[in-house]
Enzyme design. Structure first.
Site, PDB file in Angstrom:
ATOM      1  N   GLU A  89      31.475  47.029  48.157  1.00  0.00           N
ATOM      2  CA  GLU A  89      31.656  46.446  46.822  1.00  0.00           C
ATOM      3  C   GLU A  89      31.533  44.930  46.866  1.00  0.00           C
ATOM      4  OE1 GLU A  89      34.193  44.614  43.572  1.00  0.00           O
ATOM      5  OE2 GLU A  89      34.350  44.430  45.727  1.00  0.00           O
ATOM      6  N   GLU A  90      32.062  44.329  47.947  1.00  0.00           N
ATOM      7  CA  GLU A  90      32.218  42.870  47.949  1.00  0.00           C
ATOM      8  C   GLU A  90      30.899  42.111  47.977  1.00  0.00           C
ATOM      9  OE1 GLU A  90      34.815  41.570  47.192  1.00  0.00           O
ATOM     10  OE2 GLU A  90      36.574  42.576  48.000  1.00  0.00           O
ATOM     11  N   HIS A  93      40.841  37.735  48.948  1.00  0.00           N
ATOM     12  CA  HIS A  93      39.735  37.220  49.780  1.00  0.00           C
ATOM     13  C   HIS A  93      40.176  36.152  50.784  1.00  0.00           C
ATOM     14  CE1 HIS A  93      36.465  38.372  46.537  1.00  0.00           C
ATOM     15  NE2 HIS A  93      37.249  39.392  46.886  1.00  0.00           N
ATOM     16  N   ASP A 152      43.094  44.069  48.609  1.00  0.00           N
ATOM     17  CA  ASP A 152      41.690  44.183  48.171  1.00  0.00           C
ATOM     18  C   ASP A 152      40.824  44.721  49.304  1.00  0.00           C
ATOM     19  OD1 ASP A 152      39.368  43.958  46.719  1.00  0.00           O
ATOM     20  OD2 ASP A 152      39.177  41.797  46.985  1.00  0.00           O
TER      21      ASP A 152
HETATM   22 ZN   LIG Z   1      38.091  44.471  45.402  1.00  0.00          ZN
END
Ligand SMILES: [Zn+2]
Length: 455
Positions: free
Chosen positions: A326-327, A422, A292
């Site tokens: 994005e996060e 995450h 991610d």
């Molecule tokens: Zn992502």
């Protein structure tokens, strides 16, 4: 006359067997994946990003290095119009000091695996020590009401492990993380503690965004590992009161300038029609941000490189975009859509943000695009990515989707995604080089089909 007829017949047959023939595209898929597997560029590039730069939280020095890294790769591979576009991004920092603890039955202090949630305010310097109260539902919190005043509220609703799609279980549980701090502060609680968003039992706290509203006091919020959540819950079941502590020095600094990065293969026939492919370049600050979304960014770069390597010149322009932030902000996706659409004609956008796992297919946002693309299912047989379904897209491309651009998400096997998501465990060793190679080939093939066939 007869010769002209033969030429016309050959031309007609070649049109029939080339335009829109899924099996022709399947053979292109075979070439793409063999090149991808054989050259192993996806994994090598991702490993380089993960180990030479590491996690890339928006506004950090590492995020700036990742901008330079991906731009340099695009230049190295000879993409056209490689450039960056500035974007102001939020700058949240975790701070070095981060600790959690509880007191066991004998009064001994035991450590907890905690991580401040992204966006959280810090605790006072010496930390917060308070009694905790466990809740699993919003109704339970409401019932407790102001009895939680001065306490720490512990949200311990697990992701539903019985759901076949982990993303659905995440979607049902993540509200505890995203608005827990707001809801507990309404009743005077001093902090929120959230069970990590994963079905796996382990010692990794999983971070992610939490939010505040200006009208309610901002209290610190942190995630704890699932093992620790089980331990605390078991201790609370004994009926005794339980005191825990947490200390961290996270804070939000002024916005800083960062950038989206992009490069293209320019279309030979309709260069003005654009297909965006991409992922997000920023990551949380734990692990490597390998799945991610380092994987998604590298999928996009490698998809273009593979097409170029095989001399597959698209009729329409395929543009790889590394979206920043994005996060914890979506600033990159928003800035891209505002600057480029509708000024440019986007015929599709495809996002890869579900990890570097084996591709299964694509989710398609809009009905007309789905109807057209489902006709190409056979093209994805060899890649095993032939599950083309309604509903899809991605967070970074959502500002394009909401402006009417048909959007797709690369769907992969997500059974392990939330094991790492995450957390400090989202590292390069959790990525299969072969699965990465397949993902890049699947993305290349879908982008190429749309470039050739239109939407
Ligand atoms: Zn992502």
């Amino acid at each position: 006359m007869r010769q002209i007829f033969v030429i016309a017949l050959v031309a007609a047959i070649s049109v029939l067997t080339s335009a829109g023939d899924p099996l022709m595209y399947d053979s292109i898929g075979v070439r793409l994946v063999r090149t991808s597997l054989g050259q192993n560029v996806s994994y090598t590039m991702l490993a380089d990003l993960c180990t030479s730069i590491g996690p890339r939280l928006s506004g950090s020095a590492e995020a700036a290095k990742a901008v330079e890294f991906t731009k340099a790769k695009m230049l190295q591979f000879g993409f056209a119009n490689v450039h960056t576009e500035p974007v102001m991004v939020p700058r949240w920092v975790r701070g070095k000091d981060e600790a959690g603890w509880y007191f066991d039955g004998s009064g001994a202090r035991r450590p907890l695996h905690i991580a401040a949630l992204g966006g959280s305010v810090g605790t006072p310097k010496r930390g917060i020590t308070a009694e905790i109260v466990e809740v699993k539902t919003w109704d339970a919190l409401k019932e407790l009401g102001t009895t939680v005043k001065g306490k720490i509220v512990f949200f311990n609703r697990s992701m539903d492990r019985s759901l076949p799609t982990p993303g659905q279980a995440y979607g049902q549980a993540v509200d505890q993380r995203s608005r827990g701090a707001i809801e507990v502060a309404r009743y005077g609680a001093v902090a929120a503690l959230v069970r990590s968003m994963t079905t796996r039992l382990d010692d990794f706290p999983h971070t992610g965004s939490t939010h505040y509203v200006d009208s309610i006091p901002k209290v610190p919020a942190a995630a704890i590992s699932t093992n620790d959540a089980e331990t605390l819950s078991a201790l609370l079941r004994s009926g005794k009161s339980l005191t825990i502590g947490m200390r961290f020095s996270s804070e939000t600094l002024p916005d800083v300038e960062s950038a989206n990065v992009m490069g293209e293969l320019v279309g030979t026939m309709h260069p003005e029609e654009i297909i965006v492919i991409g992922g997000h370049l920023d990551s949380w600050d734990k692990g490597h941000g390998a799945h991610d979304d380092g994987a998604g960014c590298i999928h996009a770069i490698e998809a273009l490189r593979l097409l170029k390597e095989l001399g597959l010149q698209p009729k329409r322009t395929i543009r790889a975009v590394m979206f920043i932030n994005e996060e914890n902000g979506l600033r990159g996706g928003t800035a891209y859509a505002e600057a480029h659409h509708p000024r440019e004609k986007h015929i599709a956008a495809i996002e890869s943000d579900a990890g570097g796992f084996m591709p299964r297919g694509f989710g398609v946002s809009d009905s007309a695009a789905y109807q057209k693309l489902v006709g190409f299912t056979k093209a994805f047989w060899t890649l095993g990515a032939d599950h083309i379904v309604r509903g899809g897209g991605g967070v970074d491309i959502s500002p394009l989707t909401s402006r009417g651009v048909p959007s797709l998400g690369l769907n992969v096997d997500t059974q392990r995604y939330f094991d790492y998501h995450h957390s400090g465990d989202d590292t390069i060793d959790k990525v299969s080089e072969r699965e990465m190679a397949y993902g890049s080939a699947a993305l290349a093939l879908m982008a190429y089909i749309i470039a050739q066939e239109g939407l």
